[in-house]
Design an enzyme around this catalytic site. Structure first.
Site, PDB file in Angstrom:
ATOM      1  N   HIS A   1      -8.011  -5.300   0.144  1.00 15.19           N
ATOM      2  CA  HIS A   1      -6.830  -4.544   0.537  1.00 15.19           C
ATOM      3  C   HIS A   1      -6.471  -4.877   1.988  1.00 15.19           C
ATOM      4  O   HIS A   1      -7.351  -5.070   2.831  1.00 15.19           O
ATOM      5  CB  HIS A   1      -7.117  -3.045   0.427  1.00 15.19           C
ATOM      6  CG  HIS A   1      -5.904  -2.192   0.617  1.00 15.19           C
ATOM      7  ND1 HIS A   1      -5.067  -1.883  -0.421  1.00 15.19           N
ATOM      8  CD2 HIS A   1      -5.385  -1.597   1.718  1.00 15.19           C
ATOM      9  CE1 HIS A   1      -4.086  -1.120   0.033  1.00 15.19           C
ATOM     10  NE2 HIS A   1      -4.259  -0.945   1.329  1.00 15.19           N
TER      11      HIS A   1
ATOM     12  N   ASP B   1     -10.428  -4.029  -4.041  1.00 12.90           N
ATOM     13  CA  ASP B   1      -9.509  -3.037  -3.483  1.00 12.90           C
ATOM     14  C   ASP B   1      -9.615  -1.756  -4.292  1.00 12.90           C
ATOM     15  O   ASP B   1      -9.504  -1.794  -5.524  1.00 12.90           O
ATOM     16  CB  ASP B   1      -8.079  -3.585  -3.552  1.00 12.90           C
ATOM     17  CG  ASP B   1      -7.035  -2.662  -2.960  1.00 12.90           C
ATOM     18  OD1 ASP B   1      -7.364  -1.533  -2.537  1.00 12.90           O
ATOM     19  OD2 ASP B   1      -5.858  -3.075  -2.915  1.00 12.90           O
TER      20      ASP B   1
ATOM     21  N   SER C   1       0.826  -1.196   0.000  1.00 14.42           N
ATOM     22  CA  SER C   1       0.000   0.000   0.000  1.00 14.42           C
ATOM     23  C   SER C   1       0.867   1.257   0.000  1.00 14.42           C
ATOM     24  O   SER C   1       1.639   1.472  -0.927  1.00 14.42           O
ATOM     25  CB  SER C   1      -0.963  -0.055   1.192  1.00 14.42           C
ATOM     26  OG  SER C   1      -1.968   0.916   1.093  1.00 14.42           O
TER      27      SER C   1
END
Length: 315
Positions: free
Chosen positions: A287, A257, A162
């Site tokens: 995610h 996501d 991320s």
């Protein structure tokens, strides 16, 4: 999505929804950090043994940077190992060494490399580009201290998930432009690569899948003290003038996501620039998957596969 949501991921999301707790975007950054780390302990696997784990203090651009250094199970102290620097996720606002300790241990053991997990400065106390500066400084330090760390300076990789994957991409770009240190491989797990525009997956997955549209705006609002920074390639590496001569990459994305398209677009841009890319899509996953491996077994399998790609890239 034509693929149904993974059953274990759905259970985690249902548990979060049933908790009655406010979402992180409704909290102060300090409270969000506590909630995130507390939640991870309930949903991630137990830390597995490694040959060595110790905290270090590195010189940084604004003071010392804390990092945690791991050597894989079965390695010996004088063995020269490849190194992977790991930059944790958390929207540049949350996340720490403790929350990512289990994952870094697994990565070290499965890839057979040393891992240096970097506790870079967080926003809003230290907004963009503080995290970038810290991560690049840590990478430079590790290369310079290769003899002391018993690592091979020619076999250094960067990895992250991320926000951390965003930082890994930018470190690769900075290292290429500075012609040092040499980065051999990059592992990008559901990366954020363009903060200046909204993708179709960001609209499609804006609600109900842990990383919401509101939470993304919360993170970016704290990280980018000036909205114009969104087009800076150090925040949005997809907008870098060129992506040629970057290290080979493993890129992983999840179907449910908001950042799915960010990873897809960056992988495609790397390929167009002639960079070798191993691309993995987990169409039924959410995610943050890798931080939830105690509740979602598929996370461990996916990390093991990425670790093998990293190991091959560091041969």
């Amino acid at each position: 999505m034509s693929t149904p949501l993974n059953a274990q991921a759905k259970q985690v999301l249902d548990l979060m929804a049933a908790s009655g707790q406010p979402t992180m975007d409704q909290m102060s950054p300090t409270d969000a950090r506590i909630a995130f780390t507390t939640g991870l302990k309930m949903l991630q696997s137990k830390p597995e043994p490694v040959a060595e784990s110790r905290d270090l203090r590195l010189p940084g651009p604004a003071g010392e940077i804390t990092a945690r250094y791991y050597r894989p199970h079965g390695s010996v102290p004088e063995e020269l190992l490849p190194l992977c620097l790991y930059f944790h996720g958390g929207g540049f606002v949350i996340g720490d060494l403790e929350g990512y300790d289990p994952m870094c241990r697994q990565l070290a053991n499965r890839a057979g490399c040393a891992v240096l997990s970097v506790d870079y400065r967080l926003a809003p106390e230290a907004p963009f580009p503080a995290a970038v500066d810290d991560c690049f400084a840590a990478t430079q330090w590790a290369a310079a201290k290769s003899a002391e760390l018993k690592i091979d300076a020619n076999r250094i990789a960067v990895a992250g998930d991320s926000a951390g994957a965003n930082l890994a991409t930018v470190v690769c770009l900075l290292a290429r432009d500075a012609e040092a240190p040499k980065i051999a491989y990059q592992v990008l797990i559901y990366p954020v690569t363009d903060m200046a525009g909204e993708t179709e997956s960001a609209r499609r997955n804006a609600e109900g899948y842990f990383l919401t549209g509101d939470l993304m705006r919360y993170f970016l609002g704290h990280y980018l003290s000036d909205p114009s920074h969104a087009t800076d390639w150090r925040a949005s590496p997809l907008r870098a003038p060129k992506l040629k001569r970057l290290p080979p990459a493993s890129v992983l994305v999840c179907g449910f996501d908001p950042l799915h398209d960010d990873g897809v677009r960056y992988a495609e841009a790397l390929k167009r620039a002639g960079v070798p890319v191993t691309f993995t899509e987990l169409p039924d996953q959410i995610h943050g998957l890798f931080s939830l491996d105690g509740a979602i077994p598929a996370a461990g399998e996916a990390l093991a596969a990425l670790a093998l790609e990293l190991k091959a890239g560091l041969q």
